[in-house]
Design an enzyme around this catalytic site. Structure first.
Site, PDB file in Angstrom:
ATOM      1  N   CYS A   1       0.851  -1.193   0.000  1.00  0.00           N
ATOM      2  CA  CYS A   1       0.000   0.000   0.000  1.00  0.00           C
ATOM      3  C   CYS A   1       0.887   1.244   0.000  1.00  0.00           C
ATOM      4  O   CYS A   1       2.107   1.165   0.181  1.00  0.00           O
ATOM      5  CB  CYS A   1      -0.945   0.023   1.201  1.00  0.00           C
ATOM      6  SG  CYS A   1      -0.119   0.232   2.778  1.00  0.00           S
TER       7      CYS A   1
ATOM      8  N   CYS B   1       3.193   1.852   2.965  1.00  0.00           N
ATOM      9  CA  CYS B   1       4.486   1.149   2.961  1.00  0.00           C
ATOM     10  C   CYS B   1       5.543   1.985   2.247  1.00  0.00           C
ATOM     11  O   CYS B   1       6.684   2.104   2.709  1.00  0.00           O
ATOM     12  CB  CYS B   1       4.345  -0.201   2.261  1.00  0.00           C
ATOM     13  SG  CYS B   1       3.181  -1.333   3.038  1.00  0.00           S
TER      14      CYS B   1
ATOM     15  N   CYS C   1      -4.083   3.850   4.524  1.00  0.00           N
ATOM     16  CA  CYS C   1      -3.640   2.961   3.431  1.00  0.00           C
ATOM     17  C   CYS C   1      -4.618   2.969   2.265  1.00  0.00           C
ATOM     18  O   CYS C   1      -4.226   3.140   1.111  1.00  0.00           O
ATOM     19  CB  CYS C   1      -3.480   1.535   3.952  1.00  0.00           C
ATOM     20  SG  CYS C   1      -2.013   1.289   4.972  1.00  0.00           S
TER      21      CYS C   1
ATOM     22  N   ASP D   1      -4.115  15.780 -37.284  1.00  0.00           N
ATOM     23  CA  ASP D   1      -3.375  16.044 -38.510  1.00  0.00           C
ATOM     24  C   ASP D   1      -4.050  15.258 -39.629  1.00  0.00           C
ATOM     25  O   ASP D   1      -4.723  14.255 -39.376  1.00  0.00           O
ATOM     26  CB  ASP D   1      -1.924  15.594 -38.335  1.00  0.00           C
ATOM     27  CG  ASP D   1      -1.124  15.723 -39.617  1.00  0.00           C
ATOM     28  OD1 ASP D   1      -1.156  16.819 -40.193  1.00  0.00           O
ATOM     29  OD2 ASP D   1      -0.506  14.732 -40.019  1.00  0.00           O
TER      30      ASP D   1
ATOM     31  N   THR E   1      -2.648  14.239 -43.225  1.00  0.00           N
ATOM     32  CA  THR E   1      -1.891  13.243 -43.979  1.00  0.00           C
ATOM     33  C   THR E   1      -1.188  12.260 -43.052  1.00  0.00           C
ATOM     34  O   THR E   1      -0.415  12.654 -42.182  1.00  0.00           O
ATOM     35  CB  THR E   1      -0.852  13.924 -44.880  1.00  0.00           C
ATOM     36  OG1 THR E   1      -1.512  14.889 -45.701  1.00  0.00           O
ATOM     37  CG2 THR E   1      -0.136  12.904 -45.743  1.00  0.00           C
TER      38      THR E   1
ATOM     39  N   ASP F   1       1.195  11.964 -36.565  1.00  0.00           N
ATOM     40  CA  ASP F   1       1.969  10.749 -36.842  1.00  0.00           C
ATOM     41  C   ASP F   1       3.289  10.706 -36.090  1.00  0.00           C
ATOM     42  O   ASP F   1       4.049   9.759 -36.224  1.00  0.00           O
ATOM     43  CB  ASP F   1       2.218  10.583 -38.350  1.00  0.00           C
ATOM     44  CG  ASP F   1       2.961  11.762 -38.956  1.00  0.00           C
ATOM     45  OD1 ASP F   1       3.595  12.518 -38.192  1.00  0.00           O
ATOM     46  OD2 ASP F   1       2.915  11.927 -40.179  1.00  0.00           O
TER      47      ASP F   1
ATOM     48  N   ASP G   1     -10.367  -0.864   8.278  1.00  0.00           N
ATOM     49  CA  ASP G   1      -9.108  -0.433   7.669  1.00  0.00           C
ATOM     50  C   ASP G   1      -8.671  -1.381   6.558  1.00  0.00           C
ATOM     51  O   ASP G   1      -8.508  -0.987   5.401  1.00  0.00           O
ATOM     52  CB  ASP G   1      -8.024  -0.347   8.740  1.00  0.00           C
ATOM     53  CG  ASP G   1      -6.656  -0.101   8.133  1.00  0.00           C
ATOM     54  OD1 ASP G   1      -6.516   0.888   7.395  1.00  0.00           O
ATOM     55  OD2 ASP G   1      -5.743  -0.907   8.388  1.00  0.00           O
TER      56      ASP G   1
END
Length: 824
Positions: free
Chosen positions: A80, A83, A473, A515, A517, A717, A803
């Site tokens: 978690c 940690c 956590c 775009d 082409t 591209d 928890d």
């Protein structure tokens, strides 16, 4: 004059983005009159960069590169965000540590050290062990460099060596960093029970569960046989059961992490025993151990999405020597221009070009396509792809570490460095959350008894329950678990996203500029119309034109030949074929003299019918050419760059998502107008590169104030659209794989599918929704049980379940992104 430096020349700087940022900030201060840009691969300095500036820059780079030594550890047991915070805080306190990079999903720790003494690295391994995490130093690519540190501060490295080191170096490698010991469960935080481990029949992850259960059973058994000792026996059993937790709490406190869940648990257990509830205290420890294991299982499932990518790399390659012999080598030994043989069922070891043979190749690991693709000589192939039917030979074009698969893995692994804005906010909130809960618990214990004369024991109990809810956590992991699952999912279907920040922004996009082409169109012309002006049929005109066009490789000529091949036409024999510079081609067919090209350039007079047809086609955006026999036009062809096959569908998908597509192109207005009308989108034409940047700004404001900008993405591209990709809120490179695409864009569509742009937006929105759900689950459950704990409706057991249960629920909810359907 500008200066460009590749980070690869400075290994330590290449390894760490924090160190690169440190150098760049210093250079920007020292070279205030220069424009300095840094990417993950290069440092670029614009302005007057003479010998003096170059020397200053290189001295700065060398100084930092020499002063810092980056070392890596595989660290098992992180499940978690708490940690990660514990490890970061403990390591940042060490004087010799310059920078820290902890990744829960990769289970790695990278440190920048000011000295590289073996004793320093050994001390760090021991520190990680004392915090409760098994640590093995490796070289950053997975190779272990030493024996594992003792886990959990057990003080006896040999006690655990038998089951940790026996697997050899490969066990400590990155690919196996989960340390699951073949039991399918990650290593628990506990680990500090070496005596039990020698004889335990249960998985390593069950150490703390077993320890707590045994201690509680012994306490209960002593109490049952000696009734007078029952309270003391149960109290002793509860304290013994909590010893591993208390030990970790002490180590964490000594390393600066005071407000840890272990500390809260220790206080709660001691408090419960003190007020006469030893059985409840013991059960809290047992439930906590079970919850920690469940968290580890859930976190391990989330990590599997990333680790599955690593399994795609083959273990060996069959290199072909100059004399034709085959030699088996590791893929890392391959160099550019090497030739390798790949047999059916094997994975291709490196990116390259198919140099001999043809085969159906499964590229699903990069493109998400479930059907193998037919590849011929000259086709590009990627590392990790599976050859399905026939042996082939591949010429390597990218060395180890630079393949497309390597880049995919690197982008996913490094995604945690580019945190989403909501993730950064949650992390900041979590730092003050636990102290606030501690304060509320103290007030719960003190205020009712002192001000209202209520029973101390009851309100101490309620305060202790409140403490156990204080661990953040579930809240801390709510965003990274969802982001990592979404990024791993995206990588599986051929979508690369550079981190959580980009992923979150993509979902907010309301306008996408395309775009033309190579992005909306195929990038090459195709035959769209034929007209005849004599006795010949369309096929006869096309066959004659194709026969002549075969003498050149011009894109228009290739389109004519391809059209003839698609119709399976037999081409007549050509004699004396040659090109006419800047005009077309000419030659003889069956004794007659033919020309193909623009009539004006060939100085051929056309009648009104020919002229009208060609003008009409050109007005619609086509290029018209004539087929001429003995100075008389017998036919004409219209060629045009046609839309991609999936362009219309992709734009329709975006419209359904509420995203407005806009075409930005430098082509003539009439060409853009025709394509935009065909695809059903708006357009802006005749744009220079700088005009595209201005157009993106206008799309973002769209009559609104700057603080209410519309989020705009740019799809190109990745080759000539780099400035626009960088200028947009989000740059998406399609048909990518090139270095510049990965550099300039925030996301890359590996397979040239416009529909994947909509899939990417959809996946991002799903991730944003899951993040909101996770935060709601984490805070909602905490809020409910905070109230019920204060009111005395729920006790310590439920607080622990609130928890750990919230953490498990949040992680499982995030995994829905990883397990999603193929199209999303």
């Amino acid at each position: 004059m500008s200066l460009t430096i590749n980070w690869r020349d400075y290994a330590e700087l290449e390894a760490c983005s924090r160190c690169r940022d440190f150098v760049v900030q210093g250079l920007r201060k020292d070279l205030a009159d220069h424009e300095i840009e840094a990417s993950e691969r290069e440092l670029h300095i614009a302005g007057e960069t003479g010998a003096g500036v170059r020397e200053q820059v290189e001295n700065s780079l060398r100084a930092r590169n020499t002063a810092i030594h980056h070392r890596h550890w595989a660290v098992a047991g992180m499940d978690c965000g708490s940690c990660v915070a514990k490890i970061e805080k403990a390591l940042q306190r060490r004087e010799e540590v310059d920078c820290v990079d902890v990744s829960m999903m990769r289970e790695t720790v990278m440190l920048g050290l000011q000295n590289d003494r073996p004793q320093t690295r050994e001390d760090i391994s021991k520190t990680l062990g004392k915090l409760g995490y098994r640590a093995t130093e490796h070289d950053g690519r997975g190779a272990a460099q030493g024996k594992s540190a003792c886990c959990g501060g057990c003080g006896d490295a040999d006690a655990t060596a038998s089951d940790h080191d026996a697997a050899g170096d490969d066990h400590a490698s990155y690919n196996n960093a989960s340390h699951d010991h073949a039991h399918g469960l990650p290593h628990s935080h506990g680990g500090g029970l070496p005596l039990m481990r020698r004889f335990a029949p249960w998985p390593q992850a069950g150490d703390e569960i077993a320890w707590a259960a045994i201690c509680l059973l012994m306490g209960w058994a002593v109490g049952a046989f000696v009734p007078v000792a029952e309270p003391y026996a149960l109290s002793a059993g509860a304290i013994l059961a909590a010893l591993p937790v208390m030990k970790r709490a002490l180590q964490l406190a000594l390393n600066g992490a005071l407000f840890s869940i272990e500390f809260l648990m220790s206080v709660a257990v001691i408090g419960a025993v003190a007020i006469g509830d030893p059985l409840e205290a013991g059960m809290v420890v047992l439930l906590f151990a079970i919850g920690e294991s469940l968290e580890g299982v859930a976190a391990g499932q989330a990590r599997n999405g990333v680790k599955s990518l690593l399994k795609l790399s083959p273990e060996k390659a069959r290199r072909i020597a100059s004399d034709g012999t085959r030699q088996e080598v590791h893929p890392s030994a391959l160099a550019v221009d090497d030739s390798v043989e790949v047999r059916p069922g094997e994975r291709i070891p490196a990116d390259g070009v198919l140099s001999r043979g043809q085969a159906d190749i499964d590229n699903s690991h990069l493109t998400g396509e479930s059907v193998p693709v037919a590849c011929e000589e000259g086709s590009e192939v990627f590392a990790g792809a599976i050859v399905t039917d026939r042996p082939i030979e591949v010429k390597v074009t990218r060395a180890a570490g630079q393949t497309m698969l390597d880049r995919v893995i690197q982008l996913v692994e490094e995604s945690e460095k580019h945190k989403a804005p909501v993730e950064r906010f949650v992390a900041r909130f979590a730092r003050i959350y636990t102290p606030i809960i501690m304060g509320m618990a103290a007030l719960t214990v003190l205020v009712p008894p002192l001000l209202f004369g209520l029973a101390w024991q009851e309100w101490i109990y309620r305060g202790l329950a409140l403490l156990l809810i204080g661990c953040p956590c579930a809240l801390v992991i709510s965003t990274p678990a969802a982001v990592t699952s979404a990024l791993a999912r995206a990588a599986r279907i051929g979508l690369l996203v550079k981190g959580g920040a980009a992923l979150e922004t993509i979902g907010a996009v309301r306008k996408i500029a395309f775009d033309k082409t190579g992005t909306l169109t195929a990038g090459k012309p195709a035959l769209v119309g034929i007209a005849t002006f004599g006795a010949q049929t369309e096929d006869e005109v096309l066959a004659i034109a194709a026969a002549l066009e075969n003498v050149t490789s011009h894109p228009l000529a290739r389109a004519v030949v391809s059209a003839a091949e698609e119709r399976n036409l037999t081409l007549p024999e050509l004699a004396d074929g040659r090109t006419i510079a800047g005009a077309g081609v000419e030659g003889r067919v069956e004794g007659a003299y033919y020309q193909v090209g623009a009539p004006k350039r060939l100085k051929i007079d056309c009648d009104d019918a020919v002229t009208d047809w060609m003008n009409r086609e050109e007005d619609e955006g086509s290029t018209a050419i004539a087929v001429i026999r003995d100075d008389i036009v017998i036919g004409a062809l219209a060629l045009r760059d046609v839309p991609r096959e999936d362009a219309r569908k992709g734009l329709e998908m975006l419209n359904k998502l509420g995203v407005d597509p806009v075409m930005l192109t430098g082509d003539a207005k009439r060409v853009a107008q025709r394509l935009a009308a065909d695809l059903g989108m708006s357009y802006r034409a005749e744009l220079l590169p700088e005009d595209k940047l201005n157009a993106l700004k206008e799309l973002g404001t769209d009559g609104q104030t700057d603080d209410r900008r519309t989020t705009v993405a740019m799809v190109g591209d990745g080759i000539n659209d780099a400035p626009a990709l960088k200028a947009a809120d989000i740059g998406i490179a399609i048909g990518g794989g090139t270095d510049i695409a990965l550099e300039a864009a925030d996301a890359v569509i590996v397979k040239s599918r416009l529909t994947d742009v909509a899939v990417l937006v959809k996946l991002s929105r799903q991730a944003r929704r899951v993040i909101r759900e996770n935060i709601g689950l984490a805070l909602g459950l905490k809020g409910i049980f905070l109230i019920t704990s204060i009111l005395g409706m729920t006790g310590l057991w439920v607080a622990v379940l609130a928890d750990t249960g919230a953490t498990v629920l949040v992680t499982l909810n995030s995994l829905r992104l990883l397990w999603g359907r193929k199209e999303s």
